[in-house]
Design an enzyme around this catalytic site. Structure first.
Site, PDB file in Angstrom:
ATOM      1  N   THR A 196      64.871  14.505  23.567  1.00  9.83           N
ATOM      2  CA  THR A 196      63.494  14.895  23.135  1.00  9.83           C
ATOM      3  C   THR A 196      62.927  14.507  21.933  1.00  9.83           C
ATOM      4  OG1 THR A 196      63.581  16.944  24.928  1.00  9.83           O
ATOM      5  CG2 THR A 196      62.145  17.070  23.088  1.00  9.83           C
ATOM      6  N   GLN A 200      63.791  10.605  33.296  1.00 12.52           N
ATOM      7  CA  GLN A 200      64.139  12.156  33.537  1.00 12.52           C
ATOM      8  C   GLN A 200      63.108  12.966  33.821  1.00 12.52           C
ATOM      9  OE1 GLN A 200      65.820  15.145  30.629  1.00 12.52           O
ATOM     10  NE2 GLN A 200      67.636  15.281  32.032  1.00 12.52           N
ATOM     11  N   HIS A 223      65.880  16.661  36.330  1.00 18.78           N
ATOM     12  CA  HIS A 223      66.766  17.334  35.118  1.00 18.78           C
ATOM     13  C   HIS A 223      67.130  18.792  35.715  1.00 18.78           C
ATOM     14  CE1 HIS A 223      68.010  19.179  31.559  1.00 18.78           C
ATOM     15  NE2 HIS A 223      66.954  18.717  30.710  1.00 18.78           N
ATOM     16  N   ASN A 233      70.429  22.658  31.239  1.00 22.12           N
ATOM     17  CA  ASN A 233      70.236  22.999  30.174  1.00 22.12           C
ATOM     18  C   ASN A 233      69.148  24.337  30.329  1.00 22.12           C
ATOM     19  OD1 ASN A 233      71.898  21.366  28.944  1.00 22.12           O
ATOM     20  ND2 ASN A 233      70.086  19.856  28.512  1.00 22.12           N
ATOM     21  N   TYR A 242      66.844  24.911  32.473  1.00 21.27           N
ATOM     22  CA  TYR A 242      65.375  24.742  32.925  1.00 21.27           C
ATOM     23  C   TYR A 242      65.253  25.140  34.229  1.00 21.27           C
ATOM     24  CZ  TYR A 242      64.904  22.733  28.234  1.00 21.27           C
ATOM     25  OH  TYR A 242      64.806  22.465  26.962  1.00 21.27           O
ATOM     26  N   ARG A 297      71.047  15.307  36.551  1.00 17.23           N
ATOM     27  CA  ARG A 297      71.909  15.871  35.354  1.00 17.23           C
ATOM     28  C   ARG A 297      72.133  17.433  35.572  1.00 17.23           C
ATOM     29  NH1 ARG A 297      70.863  16.109  28.750  1.00 17.23           N
ATOM     30  NH2 ARG A 297      72.771  15.144  28.076  1.00 17.23           N
ATOM     31  N   ASN A 312      69.496  27.361  26.570  1.00 12.01           N
ATOM     32  CA  ASN A 312      68.232  28.223  26.730  1.00 12.01           C
ATOM     33  C   ASN A 312      68.678  29.613  27.607  1.00 12.01           C
ATOM     34  OD1 ASN A 312      66.133  26.879  25.739  1.00 12.01           O
ATOM     35  ND2 ASN A 312      66.958  25.077  27.175  1.00 12.01           N
ATOM     36  N   GLY A 350      74.050  10.710  23.020  1.00 15.67           N
ATOM     37  CA  GLY A 350      72.777  11.335  22.796  1.00 15.67           C
ATOM     38  C   GLY A 350      72.392  11.205  21.445  1.00 15.67           C
ATOM     39  N   ARG A 351      72.669  11.907  20.333  1.00 12.93           N
ATOM     40  CA  ARG A 351      72.056  11.916  19.097  1.00 12.93           C
ATOM     41  C   ARG A 351      72.396  10.572  18.267  1.00 12.93           C
ATOM     42  NH1 ARG A 351      73.513  17.960  17.621  1.00 12.93           N
ATOM     43  NH2 ARG A 351      75.005  17.562  19.293  1.00 12.93           N
TER      44      ARG A 351
END
Ligand code: 8OZ
Length: 363
Positions: free
Chosen positions: A27, A100, A176, A179, A181, A228, A236, A317-318
């Site tokens: 994101t 995604q 998605h 996480n 959501y 995913r 969250n 990722g990062r």
């Protein structure tokens, strides 16, 4: 033990990827007016096209599905046109990219919702989570429970978004389901206390995720559909009292649908891998197509897990934020640049498209 390497081509269904490294969804909160990805997004993804598979940042399927400021959508023609620039840039460099598809559920704020209405959720239970809205981190809003009659509309929004993604030139979509959501909220009983066909048992809590997946498969084909999941991640504010039974069932059903991959966040998203007892090997064994492993991988861990056949692809990722040429750096054993945390979310090109590739940074 096997002799595969991370840097060899891999067949993801009918797509040939140039290596086994995926760029995880990240994101970045840089969409323009109308939540349209702009020219900088095309440059950013194009710079990272040497990843075997790029997975886009989470992209809302409807206004109701948005939970953070300036995230892109895939429900308007302008958004489709914006994303087409991204897919064109990636394909021009020989890359492959999935979009995604995201509905945040209760992880949202009234200021992002139509007419300031409450975010939606399986049950009217507020998440212990913050979101980024109006340029600050604030508590998410109190949600309202979705009515049974509304769920078909959400399935339809995912299906239409998948069609839009293909119209924009994506090679496929990743649902998605992770996480904390919407789909993960339904799957996990800390967020879902429904008493209808979408709450209670393992089968009922899986239902919405599986209906969404079946609808996307019907629209664009199983070979272009991935998902995913994050079975034990507390991201969250969700938790499950029976994650192994829940996700063994989900993965059995995803396998029956024939989708091309599962992308598994092993542990706490962006945190420890050993957050709770869970046998990820069970998911690996149940699912016959591609298993993408994610969370805290580096070259050493990915290499050893590939040798043990624990996964087919590895999503980083990062590290991709500061290293557009991450694949080349890993293959060369070159040092990795460090990300500046202050420029991850929001802003313009600084911290987005201005991280150089190593050849450029040496000259
Ligand atoms: C970081 C910030 C905002 C959203 C996720 C889509 O965790 C996200 C996300 C990550 O999957």
């Amino acid at each position: 033990m096997t002799n595969k390497t991370l840097f060899e081509p891999y067949n993801l269904g009918s797509l040939t990827l140039s290596n086994r490294i995926a760029m995880a969804p990240l994101t970045r909160n840089r969409a323009g007016a109308g939540f349209v990805p702009g020219d900088l997004a095309a440059e950013y993804y194009g710079q990272r096209a040497s990843a075997g598979l790029l997975i886009s940042e989470a992209t809302q399927i409807s206004q109701q599905g948005q939970g953070y400021q300036d995230t892109p959508g895939i429900y308007s023609q302008a958004q489709i046109d914006g994303w087409r620039k991204v897919t064109t840039a990636v394909h021009a460099k020989g890359g492959r990219i999935f979009l995604q598809l995201w509905h945040v559920g209760r992880v949202s704020h009234i200021d992002l919702q139509e007419n300031g209405s409450a975010p939606v959720a399986p049950s009217a239970i507020r998440a212990a989570a913050k979101t980024f809205v109006n340029n600050g981190f604030i508590d998410v809003s109190e949600p309202r429970a979705l009515e049974l009659g509304e769920l078909a509309g959400i399935v339809n929004d995912f299906q239409q978004a998948a069609a839009n993604a293909i119209a924009a030139g994506f090679d496929g979509v990743e649902i998605h389901g992770a996480n904390g959501y919407l789909l993960d909220q339904f799957a996990k009983d800390s967020a879902n206390v429904r008493t209808d066909a979408y709450g209670g048992s393992v089968e009922n809590r899986a239902r919405l995720m599986l209906e969404v997946t079946a609808a996307v498969v019907a629209e664009i084909g199983a070979g272009r559909t991935g998902i995913r999941i994050s079975p034990v991640s507390p991201a969250n504010g969700v938790s499950s009292s029976d994650p192994q039974a829940q996700f063994d069932h989900i993965v059995d059903q995803l396998n029956a649908l024939g989708i091309v991959y599962i992308h598994v966040v092993e542990g706490a998203t962006g945190g420890p891998r050993d957050v709770a007892p869970f046998d990820f090997g069970s998911l690996r064994r149940r699912f016959k197509n591609t298993y993408i492993a994610n969370n805290g991988y580096d070259l050493k861990l990915a290499t050893s897990r590939l040798a043990e056949d624990k996964a087919d692809l590895f999503a980083f990722g990062r590290p991709f934020i500061a290293n557009p040429d991450l694949v080349e750096r890993l293959e060369a054993g070159a040092p990795l640049a460090q990300v500046n945390p202050a420029t991850i979310y929001g802003g313009g090109e600084v911290g987005y498209t201005d991280y150089p590739a190593i050849a450029a940074s040496r000259s």
